[in-house]
Design a protein around this motif. Structure first.
Motif, PDB file in Angstrom:
ATOM      1  N   GLN A  76      36.454  42.034  36.268  1.00 38.32           N
ATOM      2  CA  GLN A  76      36.661  41.517  37.742  1.00 38.32           C
ATOM      3  C   GLN A  76      35.550  41.864  38.467  1.00 38.32           C
ATOM      4  N   THR A 230      39.389  35.875  35.874  1.00 36.90           N
ATOM      5  CA  THR A 230      39.215  36.965  36.803  1.00 36.90           C
ATOM      6  C   THR A 230      39.795  36.928  38.134  1.00 36.90           C
ATOM      7  N   GLY A 231      40.317  38.043  38.462  1.00 41.03           N
ATOM      8  CA  GLY A 231      40.931  38.373  39.807  1.00 41.03           C
ATOM      9  C   GLY A 231      42.540  38.261  39.617  1.00 41.03           C
ATOM     10  N   ALA A 232      43.007  39.099  40.496  1.00 39.51           N
ATOM     11  CA  ALA A 232      44.518  39.306  40.601  1.00 39.51           C
ATOM     12  C   ALA A 232      44.943  39.078  41.823  1.00 39.51           C
ATOM     13  N   LEU A 233      44.149  38.404  42.501  1.00 35.46           N
ATOM     14  CA  LEU A 233      44.383  37.966  44.240  1.00 35.46           C
ATOM     15  C   LEU A 233      45.805  37.343  44.189  1.00 35.46           C
TER      16      LEU A 233
ATOM     17  N   SER B  43      45.306  32.554  45.839  1.00 34.94           N
ATOM     18  CA  SER B  43      44.272  33.091  44.754  1.00 34.94           C
ATOM     19  C   SER B  43      43.428  32.125  44.481  1.00 34.94           C
ATOM     20  N   ILE B  46      40.746  31.600  47.136  1.00 33.60           N
ATOM     21  CA  ILE B  46      39.825  32.702  47.106  1.00 33.60           C
ATOM     22  C   ILE B  46      38.904  32.387  45.652  1.00 33.60           C
ATOM     23  N   LYS B  47      39.357  32.373  44.515  1.00 33.16           N
ATOM     24  CA  LYS B  47      38.657  32.056  43.556  1.00 33.16           C
ATOM     25  C   LYS B  47      37.423  31.051  43.567  1.00 33.16           C
ATOM     26  N   ILE B  52      34.249  31.284  41.536  1.00 32.44           N
ATOM     27  CA  ILE B  52      34.695  31.299  39.995  1.00 32.44           C
ATOM     28  C   ILE B  52      35.123  30.019  39.400  1.00 32.44           C
ATOM     29  N   PHE B  82      38.832  43.243  44.709  1.00 37.36           N
ATOM     30  CA  PHE B  82      40.353  42.800  44.389  1.00 37.36           C
ATOM     31  C   PHE B  82      41.268  44.055  44.541  1.00 37.36           C
ATOM     32  N   GLU B  83      42.667  43.431  44.666  1.00 36.31           N
ATOM     33  CA  GLU B  83      43.709  44.504  44.888  1.00 36.31           C
ATOM     34  C   GLU B  83      43.693  45.676  43.934  1.00 36.31           C
ATOM     35  N   PHE B  84      43.556  45.065  42.769  1.00 33.51           N
ATOM     36  CA  PHE B  84      43.829  46.213  41.596  1.00 33.51           C
ATOM     37  C   PHE B  84      42.348  46.949  41.226  1.00 33.51           C
ATOM     38  N   ASN B  86      39.251  48.453  39.830  1.00 33.87           N
ATOM     39  CA  ASN B  86      38.608  47.842  38.721  1.00 33.87           C
ATOM     40  C   ASN B  86      37.188  48.532  38.503  1.00 33.87           C
ATOM     41  N   ASP B 155      41.018  41.625  49.175  1.00 35.13           N
ATOM     42  CA  ASP B 155      42.407  41.278  48.746  1.00 35.13           C
ATOM     43  C   ASP B 155      43.262  42.515  48.985  1.00 35.13           C
ATOM     44  N   THR B 186      43.066  38.613  52.244  1.00 36.08           N
ATOM     45  CA  THR B 186      44.224  37.930  51.890  1.00 36.08           C
ATOM     46  C   THR B 186      45.208  39.086  52.063  1.00 36.08           C
TER      47      THR B 186
END
Lengths: 233, 284
Positions: A76, A230-233, B43, B46-47, B52, B82-84, B86, B155, B186
């Motif tokens: 990500q 990609t991305g967990a938004l 999401s 945003i992507k 992306i 991103f929220e998680f 990484n 995020d 977000t």
């Protein structure tokens, strides 16, 4: 410059996760086995171990690396930097090539006096490592976890290893010539015994064609199944 | 800074488009919040904005570039968190930031300055595997600021933070805004959206249900009343008055002079009330 940094990151990542120690351990283990073998059989087994170690081992390691990266959500972050997907793939190929070729150089020491064509051996092995790294990337792109990867890789790896039957004089068919691993084995054998130039040219072309296809598919699969996801938004 | 017109997007294999014609613009230096339940299209939006997903329909221009035609150089100008978390778990905080900073061509901020800004300077040599979720989030936030981005996508930037660190993160976001950085956030957290965002967009079922400043929305959707809470013989009571006639309301004046008043609040709506009212759905 960015590519060099990506390679540096990959090498550090592989080192921190103990891949270098695993390679060193396996290489030394092989070396001990090979030094204890009789002269006649040593070459056959060395080439066999070179085939397994430098090609298949990398095939399993690349899966572990990509799935570790997936697990840490690193992809990500990487794909929202200027790093190109192609650079990501090239960095993986080069970093694993360094590891695999270093290991190959260790393994080959017991038979170094028998080698008549060192460039063919090295270049052949390198192209094979590239193929298996790309092949691993293709599978890893579509795998959810390590178990999933190994299940897929084991099946496909077995198919890829079929030309070993010819190398070990068990079974032979012209169909093996379609597989990149037949080309690898031809080049390994060409390193220790005189082989026709046409055979060597065929083997290099075969590997180059497979590598081009694998590079195309690795890029495409990574884009579709990893980058877009990609991305967990 | 961002101009989106009639944005449609359908994932391959889906019959229905996930985004059904979004239109919005975000100005330079604005903090813009995307609010909405999971699966609403937030999401996906945003992507697309972070380059992306490129096979969209409509027009999406960011930093004067149509996103369909950008390459990875786009990421020289934007930052994404991103929220998680990484990051490389076997690398230290400082190593992580140094590695990522080397992927940019342009000037980058000193990783140590960023770590100090979020209170992680004493943990610079600690491996990420030993970090708490909140610490990883802050480090991840630092990563998104490495390249001094013109545009920042965050995020749930305050998720998992204690009040002190929440304040730090909010202050950094406001500082970025004051430097002219555009920020897209977000979040599910209405308080964060309310206190940080210049404007918010409610996204539901692939459409923007509402866009405006939190203040304007709260006023439009609230009642023009004021509620007075006061003590009467020891018990807590309250009474509502219309804002329009407050200055001349004798009952209101009498209450102020006769009882100890504890609170006086205007009855504007909360962002959550507006969301439920507009969409008929809960945020979480």
């Amino acid at each position: 410059m960015r590519l060099l940094n990506a390679i540096h990151i990959d090498i550090t990542f592989q080192f921190r996760h103990g891949f270098y120690y695993v390679y060193l351990f396996i290489s030394v283990l092989y070396l001990l086995i090979l030094f204890n073998l009789q002269q006649g059989i040593r070459e056959t087994i060395t080439l066999l171990l070179l085939f397994i170690d430098t090609t298949m081992l990398g095939f399993f390691f690349i899966g572990a690396i990509v799935l570790l990266e997936k697990g840490q959500n690193i992809l990500q972050s990487l794909f929202v930097t200027p790093l190109r997907l192609s650079e990501y793939i090239i960095a993986k190929v080069i970093s694993l090539s360094i590891l695999a070729m270093a290991s190959a150089l260790i393994i080959v020491t017991p038979i170094h006096l028998s080698i008549i064509n060192f460039p063919v051996l090295l270049f052949g092995l390198w192209l094979s490592v590239i193929f298996f790294t790309l092949f691993g990337l293709i599978i890893a792109a579509r795998s959810q976890n390590v178990n999933d990867y190994f299940a897929k890789a084991l099946g496909l790896g077995l198919v890829a290893s079929l030309p070993l039957a010819q190398y070990l004089h068990i079974f032979s068919t012209p169909l093996f010539y379609v597989l990149p691993t037949r080309a690898t084995l031809i080049l390994l054998e060409a390193a220790v015994k005189p082989t026709g130039l046409l055979h060597i040219i065929y083997a290099f072309i075969c590997l180059l064609v497979w590598n081009s296809l694998a590079a195309f598919l690795a890029y495409r699969y990574f884009y579709r199944h990893v980058l877009v996801g990609t991305g967990a938004l | 800074m961002i101009n989106v017109q009639n944005l449609l997007f359908t994932y391959s294999g889906n019959a229905e488009p996930t985004l059904q014609g979004l239109d919005f613009t975000i100005a330079k230096g604005e903090i813009f919040g995307f609010l909405g339940p999971s699966g609403a299209g937030k999401s996906t939006t945003i992507k697309i904005l972070i380059g992306i997903l490129k096979n969209y329909q409509g027009q999406v221009t960011v930093l004067n570039r149509e996103l369909r035609r950008i390459n990875a150089d786009y990421y020289e100008s934007i930052g994404v968190a991103f929220e998680f978390p990484n990051l490389y778990s076997k690398f230290t905080a400082l190593e992580n930031l140094r590695f990522f900073s080397k992927l940019y061509k342009g000037p980058t901020t000193n990783p140590l300055d960023l770590l100090t800004m979020v209170g992680l300077e004493t943990d610079q040599n600690t491996r990420i595997a030993e970090f708490s979720k909140g610490m990883k989030m802050r480090l991840n936030f630092c990563r998104s600021l490495l390249n001094n981005p013109d545009l920042l996508f965050l995020d749930e930037p305050t998720s998992g933070q204690d009040p002190v660190n929440l304040r730090k993160i909010k202050d950094i976001i406001l500082e970025q805004k004051s430097k002219g950085t555009t920020v897209c956030i977000t979040t599910h957290d209405m308080h964060v959206a309310d206190s940080l965002c210049d404007r918010v967009a409610f996204i539901v079922d692939g459409k923007i249900a509402l866009v405006d400043s939190p203040r304007a929305l709260k006023l439009q959707h609230g009642s023009r009343m004021v509620r007075v809470e006061y003590r009467d013989k020891g018990s807590l009571k309250n009474k509502d008055y219309s804002l329009d006639s407050l200055a001349t309301n004798q009952d209101f004046q009498n209450l102020l002079s006769s009882f100890p008043v504890e609170t006086i609040h205007t009855q504007e709506a909360t962002l959550e009330d507006i969301f439920i009212k507009t969409t008929g759905r809960k945020l979480q």
